[in-house]
Motif scaffolding. Structure first.
Motif, PDB file in Angstrom:
ATOM      1  N   LEU A  82     -42.800  68.193 -59.472  1.00 21.25           N
ATOM      2  CA  LEU A  82     -41.878  69.295 -59.193  1.00 21.25           C
ATOM      3  C   LEU A  82     -42.472  70.628 -59.623  1.00 21.25           C
ATOM      4  O   LEU A  82     -42.346  71.627 -58.914  1.00 21.25           O
ATOM      5  N   GLU A  83     -43.138  70.664 -60.776  1.00 11.82           N
ATOM      6  CA  GLU A  83     -43.772  71.896 -61.218  1.00 11.82           C
ATOM      7  C   GLU A  83     -44.900  72.302 -60.265  1.00 11.82           C
ATOM      8  O   GLU A  83     -45.126  73.480 -60.033  1.00 11.82           O
ATOM      9  N   GLY A  84     -45.580  71.311 -59.697  1.00 14.72           N
ATOM     10  CA  GLY A  84     -46.610  71.599 -58.702  1.00 14.72           C
ATOM     11  C   GLY A  84     -46.024  72.233 -57.454  1.00 14.72           C
ATOM     12  O   GLY A  84     -46.596  73.179 -56.891  1.00 14.72           O
ATOM     13  N   ILE A  85     -44.863  71.732 -57.021  1.00 12.36           N
ATOM     14  CA  ILE A  85     -44.180  72.309 -55.858  1.00 12.36           C
ATOM     15  C   ILE A  85     -43.786  73.756 -56.147  1.00 12.36           C
ATOM     16  O   ILE A  85     -43.995  74.646 -55.328  1.00 12.36           O
ATOM     17  N   VAL A  86     -43.225  73.987 -57.333  1.00  7.17           N
ATOM     18  CA  VAL A  86     -42.804  75.341 -57.702  1.00  7.17           C
ATOM     19  C   VAL A  86     -44.011  76.276 -57.744  1.00  7.17           C
ATOM     20  O   VAL A  86     -43.957  77.399 -57.238  1.00  7.17           O
TER      21      VAL A  86
END
Length: 188
Positions: A82-86
């Motif tokens: 999720l942090e990668g997506i953000v």
């Protein structure tokens, strides 16, 4: 940096490492001796997100991450993903170079990333983001997803910006309708 345990305002850095996200620092509180980790992010520029009702607010990684976490609740998706997506969405928004970005762009980019990652999370996010009017519109979205007919944000943007060329014979017919004598004069 304030200690998360005793809230004392001073700490010392015991270790510092550069990561893809920024700088990760290991700290120790001077008063209680507890250790904790902080991450420093480089803030390149502030981008304003323009909401549907016209309000403007600063782009917030945390707000986007909260929305993604809610959509991915009880799914097998790591916080790192999720942090990668953000980070990817933030990079695209900043790379665009505009001071203001419509909230629809951020939402569409998030939906594209979730569609690739997890279909259930995608439908959850889309149901809130698009606020489906009825069960039929939700069913249609699920069917498009199953059939692989959901275009990416880039494809939707390209479709909107590039009008399809008319076939040559239709173009001549349109010219004839708009200016009946123009076609005859251009043939001379």
């Amino acid at each position: 940096m304030r200690c998360p345990y005793c809230h004392y305002r001073d700490s010392r850095v015991t270790d510092s490492r550069s990561t893809d996200d920024g700088i990760r620092r290991r700290r120790q509180c001077i008063r209680c001796g507890e250790r904790f980790t902080t991450v420093e992010l480089v803030q390149l520029a502030t981008v304003q997100v323009v909401k549907r009702d016209g309000r403007r607010e600063e782009f917030s990684r945390e707000k986007l991450l909260r929305g993604l976490r809610a959509a991915c609740a009880k799914r097998n998706i790591s916080v790192g993903q999720l942090e990668g997506i953000v980070a990817e969405i933030e990079a695209k928004v900043l790379a665009d170079g505009r001071a203001e970005v419509p909230s629809q762009v951020v939402g569409e980019l998030a939906m594209d990333a979730l569609r690739k990652l997890d279909h259930i999370a995608y439908i959850r996010f889309a149901s809130v983001y698009r606020s489906f009017a009825d069960i039929e519109s939700l069913k249609e979205a699920v069917e498009q997803l199953e059939q692989g007919r959901v275009p990416t944000f880039e494809e939707r943007t390209l479709q909107l910006s590039l009008p399809e060329p008319e076939p040559t014979d239709l173009r001549a017919a349109r010219v004839q309708r708009e200016a009946p004598g123009a076609l005859a004069e251009s043939a001379r």
